[in-house]
Design an enzyme around this catalytic site. Structure first.
Site: not given
Ligand code: BJW
Length: 232
Positions: A90-91, A107
């Site tokens: 989280n940011v 992040h």
């Molecule tokens: C509750 C609740 C309650 C609700 N109680 N629970 C193919 C395969 C593998 C990897 C890749 C691929 N293609 C691309 C990639 C890499 C890519 C990636 O993973 N993509 C996927 C989408 C496939 N990753 C990256 O690019 C990362 N970097 C990287 O891999 O570097 C290596 C590299 C670099 C260069 C070249 C090559 C490799 C960087 C990822 C950056 C993510 N950025 C964001 C934005 C940040 C800024 C901002 O906030 O705006 O980060 S995106 C967004 O998603 C944010 C979050 O931190 C991140 C994760 O989301 P999170 O926290 O899981 O939220 P949700 O909404 O998804 O889930 C919420 C959950 O809470 C749910 O399950 C609900 O049920 C639950 N919930 N209410 C408890 N009350």
């Protein structure tokens, strides 16, 4: 009682504080195309659009407060005698506002700006725009939000991976398990022999990889989990 704990948190832990998650049905990515606002390409194509998005998000987090789940994790950190690391995707700053100290924002953070020219980071609480220049940079570089976009390397990966290799309890809270490398931490912790626990509203993408899971709102299940752990 474990001797070394790593906790990973995601947007779900802040949901009950009033911050939208990303991938829930009413989440941010249901309304906004992530390619436009959370990739370096999106920023290059339309920096003003990206600044608007993060100015709105930065403003939004000013009016929210840490909830019982953030507070419980801060209490665990204080009460636990062993190694402890909280890694958040989280940011927002709700973990530190609740009292967490051994914390990595993998992040990035809303309340910091990153200079495109010198790479320097500056605390930032107001609006950011195309005209915002780096205060400490001789090249007068332009600032961007200090957040990690898709395709960029998350912060402090070496420290996180070392902690995962040494932990005997890994707990994942409020994350959908969609985004790597965070989604792979459970595998790394398991490979190191850790007990792995998921605390989430619903089973995540990687739910099968956890030894145990509890599903429900973070403000209920996280304090309960912490009490059980400290009482054990
Ligand atoms: C509750 C609740 C309650 C609700 N109680 N629970 C193919 C395969 C593998 C990897 C890749 C691929 N293609 C691309 C990639 C890499 C890519 C990636 O993973 N993509 C996927 C989408 C496939 N990753 C990256 O690019 C990362 N970097 C990287 O891999 O570097 C290596 C590299 C670099 C260069 C070249 C090559 C490799 C960087 C990822 C950056 C993510 N950025 C964001 C934005 C940040 C800024 C901002 O906030 O705006 O980060 S995106 C967004 O998603 C944010 C979050 O931190 C991140 C994760 O989301 P999170 O926290 O899981 O939220 P949700 O909404 O998804 O889930 C919420 C959950 O809470 C749910 O399950 C609900 O049920 C639950 N919930 N209410 C408890 N009350």
């Amino acid at each position: 009682m474990p001797s070394s704990i790593v906790i990973l948190t995601g947007a779900g832990i802040s949901a009950e504080s009033g911050i939208a998650t990303f991938r829930d049905p009413d989440g941010i990515w249901s309304k906004i195309d992530y390619r436009e606002v959370a990739t370096p390409q999106g920023f290059a194509a339309n920096p003003a659009r990206v600044h608007d998005f993060y100015n709105w998000r930065r403003q939004n987090v000013k009016s929210v407060e840490p909830n019982a789940a953030h507070v419980a994790l801060a209490r665990l950190e204080r009460a636990f005698a062993g190694e402890f690391l909280l890694v958040t995707q989280n940011v927002d700053s709700l973990h530190e506002r609740a009292g967490s100290e051994r914390l990595i924002h993998m992040h990035g953070q809303h309340d910091r700006a990153l200079c495109n020219a010198c790479g320097g980071r500056t605390p930032w609480h107001g609006e950011m725009s195309l005209e915002t220049l780096c205060p400490g940079c001789e090249q007068a570089g332009h600032m961007r939000p200090d957040v990690v976009w898709f395709g960029e390397m998350p912060y402090e990966m070496d420290r996180i991976q070392a902690a995962l290799r040494g932990c005997d309890l890994f707990v994942s809270i409020g994350t959908s398990g969609n985004v790597y490398p965070a989604a792979g931490f459970v595998r790394e912790a398991r490979a190191a022999g850790a007990r792995t626990v998921e605390l989430n509203l619903e089973p995540s993408q990687g739910a099968d990889l956890f030894h145990e899971a509890e599903h429900g709102p973070a403000t209920r299940i996280v304090p309960d989990f912490v009490e059980r752990l400290l009482g054990a």
